[in-house]
Design an enzyme around this catalytic site. Structure first.
Site, short mmCIF file in Angstrom:
data_model
loop_
_atom_site.label_atom_id
_atom_site.label_comp_id
_atom_site.label_asym_id
_atom_site.label_seq_id
_atom_site.Cartn_x
_atom_site.Cartn_y
_atom_site.Cartn_z
N CYS A 1 57.89 10.90 63.82
CA CYS A 1 58.59 10.02 62.87
C CYS A 1 60.10 10.16 62.92
O CYS A 1 60.81 9.32 62.38
CB CYS A 1 58.09 10.30 61.45
SG CYS A 1 56.33 10.17 61.33
N ASN B 1 53.13 4.26 56.53
CA ASN B 1 53.95 5.08 57.42
C ASN B 1 53.78 4.57 58.86
O ASN B 1 52.70 4.68 59.43
CB ASN B 1 53.48 6.54 57.30
CG ASN B 1 54.26 7.50 58.17
OD1 ASN B 1 55.00 7.08 59.07
ND2 ASN B 1 54.10 8.79 57.92
N HIS C 1 62.77 7.84 56.14
CA HIS C 1 61.48 7.61 56.77
C HIS C 1 60.46 7.30 55.67
O HIS C 1 60.43 7.97 54.63
CB HIS C 1 61.06 8.86 57.55
CG HIS C 1 59.65 8.82 58.03
ND1 HIS C 1 59.12 7.72 58.67
CD2 HIS C 1 58.64 9.72 57.93
CE1 HIS C 1 57.86 7.95 58.94
NE2 HIS C 1 57.53 9.14 58.50
N1 ACO Z 1 41.28 8.68 48.49
C1 ACO Z 1 40.77 9.38 47.44
N2 ACO Z 1 40.85 10.71 47.35
C2 ACO Z 1 41.48 11.38 48.34
C3 ACO Z 1 42.02 10.70 49.45
C4 ACO Z 1 41.91 9.32 49.50
N3 ACO Z 1 42.40 8.57 50.51
N4 ACO Z 1 42.59 11.62 50.27
C5 ACO Z 1 42.40 12.82 49.70
N5 ACO Z 1 41.73 12.67 48.55
C6 ACO Z 1 41.31 13.70 47.60
C7 ACO Z 1 41.20 15.05 48.24
O1 ACO Z 1 39.93 15.20 48.87
C8 ACO Z 1 41.37 15.97 47.05
O2 ACO Z 1 40.16 16.03 46.37
P1 ACO Z 1 39.66 17.43 45.74
O3 ACO Z 1 40.71 17.80 44.73
O4 ACO Z 1 38.34 17.07 45.14
O5 ACO Z 1 39.59 18.38 46.88
C9 ACO Z 1 42.37 15.22 46.18
O6 ACO Z 1 42.32 13.85 46.61
C10 ACO Z 1 43.77 15.71 46.29
O7 ACO Z 1 44.13 15.82 47.66
P2 ACO Z 1 45.50 16.39 48.09
O8 ACO Z 1 45.53 16.53 49.58
O9 ACO Z 1 45.83 17.58 47.27
O10 ACO Z 1 46.47 15.19 47.67
P3 ACO Z 1 48.02 15.17 47.62
O11 ACO Z 1 48.49 14.89 46.27
O12 ACO Z 1 48.62 16.36 48.34
O13 ACO Z 1 48.34 13.88 48.50
C11 ACO Z 1 49.01 13.18 50.68
C12 ACO Z 1 47.93 13.83 49.85
C13 ACO Z 1 49.25 11.77 50.19
C14 ACO Z 1 48.55 13.15 52.14
C15 ACO Z 1 50.31 14.01 50.55
O14 ACO Z 1 50.04 15.37 50.73
C16 ACO Z 1 51.37 13.58 51.53
O15 ACO Z 1 51.87 12.48 51.50
N6 ACO Z 1 51.79 14.49 52.42
C17 ACO Z 1 52.82 14.18 53.40
C18 ACO Z 1 52.18 13.53 54.56
C19 ACO Z 1 53.17 12.85 55.43
O16 ACO Z 1 54.19 12.40 55.01
N7 ACO Z 1 52.82 12.77 56.71
C20 ACO Z 1 53.56 12.03 57.64
C21 ACO Z 1 54.44 12.87 58.44
S1 ACO Z 1 55.38 11.86 59.45
C22 ACO Z 1 54.74 11.81 61.05
O17 ACO Z 1 55.20 12.52 61.91
C23 ACO Z 1 53.64 10.87 61.36
#
Ligand code: ACO
Length: 327
Positions: free
Chosen positions: A113, A284, A254
């Site tokens: 990214c 993204n 980003h």
């Molecule tokens: N729908 C419903 N529930 C979900 C989903 C979904 N799509 N995905 C995860 N959950 C659930 C999980 O299973 C978890 O359930 P549990 O509590 O029963 O175990 C709960 O939701 C919470 O999951 P978390 O992973 O703790 O959610 P979080 O608030 O951390 O959000 C997210 C996850 C959106 C991925 C966040 O961590 C994030 O945005 N991280 C950064 C990722 C990013 O920016 N990546 C790109 C990098 S750039 C590149 O190089 C491509």
């Protein structure tokens, strides 16, 4: 003294809109969860027969038009992507042929990214070295081709698209790219990676059965690191230019997660309305994301002569970067 300026930008996103409700028919998720955790409402997916270089071609054509140049004045193509048409030859070479620019230097870079900022920085130094005059920068991705549609924690986050910028030399050293800060930390590649398909795990029946050709991510860890490194990088760029947050007219971050952008805004003490965001529409798009947002901001007249623009990104690697441009 010479400087590098962005003469024109272009972007392209595929026609096919996939809403959060559409995603909820594929994996166990909901519009509510995706919207509140990320800010994403929909994303675009390329057609099956549409490649990363096809999308790049559309963005490049618009950038050339907006720059008001003849395509033949381009003497180099730098293509940032982590979803190339194929491992080799480079997507830059494939695009070079599609554009009808024989013999022009063309190569890919891979900084996930952060690719668009890395490419702009590289092009800037190539122009300042006086070896090249006008460089086409591409950030393009077909992330839908590596998403695991059985993994709800990743497949809802990403989309496809392409962006382009024409960087060229200028004799006015008060405008253009003022400073770039880039960095990387390869200690924890597994936080965001596509394990198979390279020399570590060549394609095999096992790699396919274990779904190792898909993107894998530890979202929580990436989130924490993203906020920290993006903030630090912005501060470094501001200090290098003797500027403060108040001197910035528009931030193009980003587009990964609205909560990451909000945390960054708070950390930098820059009001959120000075950030250009389109995450809700495209998700993204990795290396394409900053270029699409930049092009959108220009087309919406959010950027005017004299403005100071701050670009900032992070991505797999981990990689990160920030750049200050005087328009
Ligand atoms: N729908 C419903 N529930 C979900 C989903 C979904 N799509 N995905 C995860 N959950 C659930 C999980 O299973 C978890 O359930 P549990 O509590 O029963 O175990 C709960 O939701 C919470 O999951 P978390 O992973 O703790 O959610 P979080 O608030 O951390 O959000 C997210 C996850 C959106 C991925 C966040 O961590 C994030 O945005 N991280 C950064 C990722 C990013 O920016 N990546 C790109 C990098 S750039 C590149 O190089 C491509």
């Amino acid at each position: 003294m010479t400087a590098s300026i962005i003469l024109g930008t272009g972007s392209y996103t595929p026609d096919k809109i996939i809403t959060n409700d559409d995603m909820s028919k594929i994996v166990d998720t909901s519009d509510e969860w995706i919207k509140t955790r990320t800010g994403i409402r929909q994303r675009r997916f390329a057609a099956d027969n549409e490649t990363t270089s096809d999308m790049a071609l559309q963005a490049a054509s618009k950038a050339i038009l907006n720059a008001g140049i003849e395509k033949n004045s381009i003497d180099c193509i730098i293509f940032a992507t982590m979803t190339p048409d194929m491992p080799f030859p480079s997507s830059a070479c494939i695009l070079q042929h599609k554009m009808g620019l024989p013999n022009v230097t063309a190569f890919d870079i891979q900084a996930a990214c952060s690719g668009f900022i890395y490419a702009l920085n590289l092009a800037n130094t190539m122009i300042l070295s006086k070896q090249y005059k006008t460089i086409l920068i591409i950030g393009a991705e077909k992330l839908s081709s590596i998403l695991d549609f059985e993994d709800r924690t990743t497949c809802v986050l990403f989309g496809d698209g392409a962006s382009a910028a024409i960087l060229t030399e200028s004799n006015d050293s008060n405008i253009g790219i003022l400073h770039t800060d880039t960095g990387a930390d390869g200690e924890t590649p597994e936080l965001l990676h596509q394990p198979a398909g390279g020399s570590a795990i060549p394609p095999s029946i096992d790699s396919l059965n274990n779904r190792l050709h898909f993107l894998k991510m530890n979202g929580k860890e990436i989130f924490k690191k993203a906020v920290r490194v993006m903030g630090q990088s912005c501060v470094k760029s501001l200090e290098a230019c003797n500027l403060t947050s108040e001197d910035i007219d528009l931030v193009i971050p980003h587009q990964a997660n609205m909560r990451i952008i909000e945390s960054l805004a708070k950390r930098l003490e820059i009001p959120l309305d000075k950030f250009h965001n389109n995450l809700d529409l495209y998700g993204n798009t990795s290396a394409a994301s900053i270029g699409i947002a930049l092009d959108e901001a220009i087309q919406a007249n959010r950027i005017k002569k004299g403005d100071r623009i701050l670009l900032v990104a992070f991505g797999a690697g981990l990689t990160w970067g920030s750049q200050i441009i005087q328009w």
